[in-house]
Scaffold this motif. Sequence first.
Motif, PDB file in Angstrom:
ATOM      1  N   PRO A 190      25.964  -5.944 139.860  1.00  0.00           N
ATOM      2  CA  PRO A 190      25.942  -4.975 138.754  1.00  0.00           C
ATOM      3  C   PRO A 190      27.107  -3.985 138.856  1.00  0.00           C
ATOM      4  O   PRO A 190      27.542  -3.617 139.949  1.00  0.00           O
ATOM      5  CB  PRO A 190      24.596  -4.258 138.931  1.00  0.00           C
ATOM      6  N   GLY A 191      27.599  -3.571 137.698  1.00  0.00           N
ATOM      7  CA  GLY A 191      28.609  -2.526 137.660  1.00  0.00           C
ATOM      8  C   GLY A 191      30.021  -2.968 137.922  1.00  0.00           C
ATOM      9  O   GLY A 191      30.922  -2.130 138.051  1.00  0.00           O
ATOM     10  N   THR A 192      30.277  -4.277 137.984  1.00  0.00           N
ATOM     11  CA  THR A 192      31.641  -4.751 138.265  1.00  0.00           C
ATOM     12  C   THR A 192      32.468  -4.946 137.002  1.00  0.00           C
ATOM     13  O   THR A 192      33.651  -5.267 137.086  1.00  0.00           O
ATOM     14  CB  THR A 192      31.591  -6.070 139.052  1.00  0.00           C
ATOM     15  N   GLY A 193      31.859  -4.793 135.828  1.00  0.00           N
ATOM     16  CA  GLY A 193      32.620  -4.867 134.578  1.00  0.00           C
ATOM     17  C   GLY A 193      32.490  -6.174 133.836  1.00  0.00           C
ATOM     18  O   GLY A 193      33.323  -6.479 132.975  1.00  0.00           O
ATOM     19  N   LYS A 194      31.452  -6.962 134.108  1.00  0.00           N
ATOM     20  CA  LYS A 194      31.293  -8.254 133.423  1.00  0.00           C
ATOM     21  C   LYS A 194      31.126  -8.072 131.923  1.00  0.00           C
ATOM     22  O   LYS A 194      31.783  -8.737 131.122  1.00  0.00           O
ATOM     23  CB  LYS A 194      30.087  -9.012 134.012  1.00  0.00           C
ATOM     24  N   THR A 195      30.239  -7.163 131.528  1.00  0.00           N
ATOM     25  CA  THR A 195      30.024  -6.910 130.098  1.00  0.00           C
ATOM     26  C   THR A 195      31.265  -6.295 129.464  1.00  0.00           C
ATOM     27  O   THR A 195      31.632  -6.637 128.335  1.00  0.00           O
ATOM     28  CB  THR A 195      28.806  -5.985 129.906  1.00  0.00           C
ATOM     29  N   MET A 196      31.915  -5.407 130.181  1.00  0.00           N
ATOM     30  CA  MET A 196      33.146  -4.777 129.673  1.00  0.00           C
ATOM     31  C   MET A 196      34.218  -5.830 129.402  1.00  0.00           C
ATOM     32  O   MET A 196      34.901  -5.790 128.366  1.00  0.00           O
ATOM     33  CB  MET A 196      33.641  -3.750 130.688  1.00  0.00           C
ATOM     34  N   VAL A 249      33.745 -17.950 137.358  1.00  0.00           N
ATOM     35  CA  VAL A 249      34.605 -16.980 138.026  1.00  0.00           C
ATOM     36  C   VAL A 249      33.752 -15.896 138.672  1.00  0.00           C
ATOM     37  O   VAL A 249      32.773 -15.425 138.100  1.00  0.00           O
ATOM     38  CB  VAL A 249      35.632 -16.357 137.042  1.00  0.00           C
ATOM     39  N   LYS A 250      34.136 -15.519 139.890  1.00  0.00           N
ATOM     40  CA  LYS A 250      33.435 -14.461 140.605  1.00  0.00           C
ATOM     41  C   LYS A 250      34.070 -13.122 140.268  1.00  0.00           C
ATOM     42  O   LYS A 250      35.290 -12.958 140.360  1.00  0.00           O
ATOM     43  CB  LYS A 250      33.503 -14.716 142.108  1.00  0.00           C
ATOM     44  N   VAL A 251      33.233 -12.166 139.880  1.00  0.00           N
ATOM     45  CA  VAL A 251      33.701 -10.814 139.554  1.00  0.00           C
ATOM     46  C   VAL A 251      33.219  -9.890 140.668  1.00  0.00           C
ATOM     47  O   VAL A 251      32.037  -9.576 140.768  1.00  0.00           O
ATOM     48  CB  VAL A 251      33.166 -10.348 138.182  1.00  0.00           C
TER      49      VAL A 251
END
Length: 500
Positions: free
Chosen positions: A218-224, A384-386
């Motif tokens: 969570p919080g790594t920017g996937k949705t962004m 891809v790993k975020v």
Amino acid sequence: MSFAQLYSRARLGLDAPLVMIEVHVSGGLPHFDIAGLAETAVKESKHRVRSALMNSQFEFPPGRITVNLAPAELPKEGGRFDLPIALGILAATRQIPAHLFQEYEIAGELGLSGDLRGMTASLPFALQTHRAQRKFILPYANVEEAALSECELYPAQHLLEVSHHFCKPCLTPYLKPANIEAHTYTVDFSEVIGQAQAKRALEIAASGAHHLLMLGPPGTGKTMLAERLPTILPVMNEEEAIEVMAIHSISQKKTAIQHWGVRPFRNPHHTASGVALVGGGSDPKPGEISLAHNGVLFLDELPEFNRKVLETLREPLESGKINIARAANAVQYPARFQLLCAMNPCPCGYLGVQNQPCRCTSEQVLRYQNRISGPILDRIDLHVKVSPTPAHVFLKPQAGSENSALISARVRKARNLALMRTGLPNAQLGSAQLKNCCKLDTQTEHWLEPALTQFNLSNRAYHKLLKISRTIADLADAAAIQLEHVQEALAYRGEMGRKR
């Protein structure tokens, strides 16, 4: 004259089949009957038509009125037949002439006062009317959408305007604006700090129309990142744009004219049902996958979706269309969408994250990841790993981060190379086209053979690997696929598979 005949159209999927409206007025006890497989809303039009005619100071005939909507086997729905039925009654009772009826196709719902109200599916109606070389009389509320076709449109606001037009032509043809203001985005890739690998994967996905899965805590920017994908996608051509607008037209989801040519971006909640995702209902309507046609379907928190709902994506991911069959009706909708997914590696979200212990047992992690079936994962081209952005990068971001305009220019160039070569994005290449466009040299084949065994890739996954390699080569402006292109493509395959 006690008989009149007019033209209108029904709605059947994305098609708008012709409906001939026949009105006969005869003596006898007062009776108003509508025949021709009309649903409740169509049968109720007799009440709206009666009130509209009387409130517009026309004489409502006291005898027997019979309206036939032909062909009889075609289902008729909605209030679109109100206006032509009212005009047919006026012509059958000689209150207006009928000699111009053959030049027009007419549709519109009537209010009790005679006002014209909007309807659904005006764009498919206008497209078919133009092919039939007739003019289209419609409510003002639908003219902007219908103007996307080349049909000659005559919008009106009241029954009186239309009736006067057949006595003495007075309606003004609608002139489509010469220039449509371009859509502007409020987000940009320059706002994303770090995540170079994820940005690169999104660029490849946009260039070749590949499906993409982002895996990270969570919080790594996937949705962004996902929300910024539309800013780098190529603008649709006219045929694609009309098809997208037609789908939204029949779905009662009005799309602003400023979005013309902008690829759809749909983001359904993980509680969405199968019907919401693929479409359906007693009167089959398009679902999210059809609303995302020629655009992006973003599924955030992928494992939280019902597994049975996700399995319904198998067919449209391969075929680009969805067939919806009901007892009274069967339709086919296009669903050539680009799937973009995001998920956490485990229920708590912190599996493999440094300085953040994972609280999940191995059994919980396995159960969580197994919510997504192997066949669905196999159909997703890029994994891809975020990872979390390091603190020093986040606190002191470097200047000069690429914006969406720069990335979009590269994407357009790569996509155009693919279209000039085969007429299709690389993700949609067939087997025969793969042989011609994705040939590998001997060195690359020898290197790839043990890698395929190590990663345990299926035939489908191998073909997707070739397509991704072709897209990477296009981004590098390379005529042939080289070893480094295949190596990069393989790095984006099987992230979830390696974790299982």
